[in-house]
Design an enzyme around this catalytic site. Sequence first.
Site, PDB file in Angstrom:
ATOM      1  CE1 TYR A 261      66.772-114.292 -17.974  1.00  0.00           C
ATOM      2  CE2 TYR A 261      66.990-112.079 -16.618  1.00  0.00           C
ATOM      3  CZ  TYR A 261      66.930-112.625 -17.774  1.00  0.00           C
ATOM      4  OH  TYR A 261      66.205-111.953 -18.943  1.00  0.00           O
TER       5      TYR A 261
ATOM      6  CD  GLU B 294      74.863-106.466 -18.728  1.00  0.00           C
ATOM      7  OE1 GLU B 294      74.363-106.849 -20.075  1.00  0.00           O
ATOM      8  OE2 GLU B 294      76.288-106.609 -18.747  1.00  0.00           O
TER       9      GLU B 294
HETATM   10  C1  LIG Z   1      60.422-111.733 -17.605  1.00  0.00           C
HETATM   11  C2  LIG Z   1      59.458-112.702 -18.476  1.00  0.00           C
HETATM   12  C3  LIG Z   1      60.476-112.992 -19.984  1.00  0.00           C
HETATM   13  C4  LIG Z   1      59.017-113.953 -17.951  1.00  0.00           C
HETATM   14  O1  LIG Z   1      58.305-114.636 -18.767  1.00  0.00           O
HETATM   15  P1  LIG Z   1      57.098-115.536 -18.439  1.00  0.00           P
HETATM   16  O2  LIG Z   1      56.759-116.467 -19.730  1.00  0.00           O
HETATM   17  O3  LIG Z   1      56.013-114.577 -17.768  1.00  0.00           O
HETATM   18  O4  LIG Z   1      57.878-116.157 -17.163  1.00  0.00           O
HETATM   19  P2  LIG Z   1      57.403-117.888 -16.730  1.00  0.00           P
HETATM   20  O5  LIG Z   1      56.035-118.198 -16.901  1.00  0.00           O
HETATM   21  O6  LIG Z   1      58.388-118.852 -17.524  1.00  0.00           O
HETATM   22  O7  LIG Z   1      57.838-117.748 -15.183  1.00  0.00           O
HETATM   23  C5  LIG Z   1      59.014-118.392 -14.875  1.00  0.00           C
HETATM   24  C6  LIG Z   1      59.381-117.688 -13.653  1.00  0.00           C
HETATM   25  O8  LIG Z   1      59.746-116.194 -13.683  1.00  0.00           O
HETATM   26  C7  LIG Z   1      59.430-115.635 -12.511  1.00  0.00           C
HETATM   27  N1  LIG Z   1      58.487-114.871 -12.750  1.00  0.00           N
HETATM   28  C8  LIG Z   1      57.688-114.664 -13.975  1.00  0.00           C
HETATM   29  N2  LIG Z   1      56.837-113.592 -13.739  1.00  0.00           N
HETATM   30  C9  LIG Z   1      56.979-113.147 -12.718  1.00  0.00           C
HETATM   31  C10 LIG Z   1      56.070-112.396 -11.768  1.00  0.00           C
HETATM   32  N3  LIG Z   1      55.237-111.611 -12.252  1.00  0.00           N
HETATM   33  N4  LIG Z   1      56.425-111.983 -10.424  1.00  0.00           N
HETATM   34  C11 LIG Z   1      57.291-112.623  -9.939  1.00  0.00           C
HETATM   35  N5  LIG Z   1      58.162-113.768 -10.358  1.00  0.00           N
HETATM   36  C12 LIG Z   1      57.819-113.958 -11.722  1.00  0.00           C
HETATM   37  C13 LIG Z   1      59.210-116.769 -11.437  1.00  0.00           C
HETATM   38  O9  LIG Z   1      60.348-117.214 -10.792  1.00  0.00           O
HETATM   39  C14 LIG Z   1      58.616-117.602 -12.463  1.00  0.00           C
HETATM   40  O10 LIG Z   1      58.562-118.899 -11.706  1.00  0.00           O
HETATM   41  P3  LIG Z   1      57.545-119.402 -10.925  1.00  0.00           P
HETATM   42  O11 LIG Z   1      56.188-119.522 -11.776  1.00  0.00           O
HETATM   43  O12 LIG Z   1      57.919-120.914 -10.565  1.00  0.00           O
HETATM   44  O13 LIG Z   1      57.328-118.690  -9.773  1.00  0.00           O
HETATM   45  C15 LIG Z   1      58.281-111.648 -19.049  1.00  0.00           C
HETATM   46  O14 LIG Z   1      57.732-111.359 -17.760  1.00  0.00           O
HETATM   47  C16 LIG Z   1      58.416-110.639 -19.956  1.00  0.00           C
HETATM   48  O15 LIG Z   1      58.612-110.744 -21.180  1.00  0.00           O
HETATM   49  N6  LIG Z   1      58.780-109.317 -19.461  1.00  0.00           N
HETATM   50  C17 LIG Z   1      59.071-108.173 -20.021  1.00  0.00           C
HETATM   51  C18 LIG Z   1      60.465-108.170 -20.757  1.00  0.00           C
HETATM   52  C19 LIG Z   1      61.678-108.492 -19.635  1.00  0.00           C
HETATM   53  O16 LIG Z   1      61.601-107.766 -18.559  1.00  0.00           O
HETATM   54  N7  LIG Z   1      62.491-108.949 -20.170  1.00  0.00           N
HETATM   55  C20 LIG Z   1      63.790-109.549 -19.529  1.00  0.00           C
HETATM   56  C21 LIG Z   1      64.860-108.496 -19.828  1.00  0.00           C
HETATM   57  S1  LIG Z   1      66.156-108.878 -18.742  1.00  0.00           S
END
Ligand SMILES: CC(C)(COP(=O)(O)OP(=O)(O)OC[C@H]1O[C@@H](n2cnc3c(N)ncnc32)[C@H](O)[C@@H]1OP(=O)(O)O)[C@@H](O)C(=O)NCCC(=O)NCCS
Length: 206
Positions: free
Chosen positions: A151, A139
């Site tokens: 995802y 979720e």
């Molecule tokens: C969601 C989260 C885990 C992503 O981690 P991250 O290390 O920044 O992600 P990555 O660098 O591996 O990015 C992978 C993909 O995620 C998506 N993504 C990550 N950050 C993004 C942003 N700011 N805007 C849009 N897409 C994004 C993109 O699809 C990206 O792929 P791309 O670079 O080819 O576009 C991080 O933003 C986070 O910790 N957020 C707060 C906690 C949270 O929301 N967890 C999820 C709960 S369901």
Amino acid sequence: MYYYIDNMYEDDLDQVHAIDVLSFPHPWSVGTYRNELNARQHSRYLVARVSAHLPRPTRTQSWLMQIVQHVVPKPPSTPVGIARDPIVGHGGIWLSLDEGHITTIAVHPDHRGRGVGELLVIGLIDQAYELGAQQLTLEVRTSNTSAQRLYNKYGFAEHGVRPRYYTDNNEDAVIMWTENIHSASFVQRLREMRSRLHERLRQLPQ
Ligand SMILES: CC(C)(COP(=O)(O)OP(=O)(O)OC[C@H]1O[C@@H](n2cnc3c(N)ncnc32)[C@H](O)[C@@H]1OP(=O)(O)O)[C@@H](O)C(=O)NCCC(=O)NCCS
């Protein structure tokens, strides 16, 4: 700078909690994580660590330890005498029947946008195979489009909404599912994404 996946250990939990505080309006307590670590028949918790040097596999990552842990599920004990690298992210998965439920994933704000989230998703999918899952679900807040995009990249698609699932602001949850993770298309996609991510991580400034 090198990022790699490792088991989550009990004495990692203060760092894990600190990242949760920066990432979620209602972070899990250290006690909740401790309980999850003690439920290894059904769950796996991973961390992403950062190292200035190319990491060597730790003893617990060797194939022998993996087999032992598989046969006798127990929380990973802290390897004695091994100083572990700092944590920059973490994630977890629960098995319910044959469904793997991604329970949490977070990356420290200073390390976002570099592929650590993807590294964790791949690590959790690998754990789902080990646990015997057939499909994955999770979720996510409707407003959390960055997580949804992450995802989506790994084959999760929207399959409905849980109204007012998040009690802090009554926000709906998007329910996401993968296809069968043993299907040829999923396996092929994962293989491609894994090699793309390795290439991306290889190009990070050292
Ligand atoms: C969601 C989260 C885990 C992503 O981690 P991250 O290390 O920044 O992600 P990555 O660098 O591996 O990015 C992978 C993909 O995620 C998506 N993504 C990550 N950050 C993004 C942003 N700011 N805007 C849009 N897409 C994004 C993109 O699809 C990206 O792929 P791309 O670079 O080819 O576009 C991080 O933003 C986070 O910790 N957020 C707060 C906690 C949270 O929301 N967890 C999820 C709960 S369901």
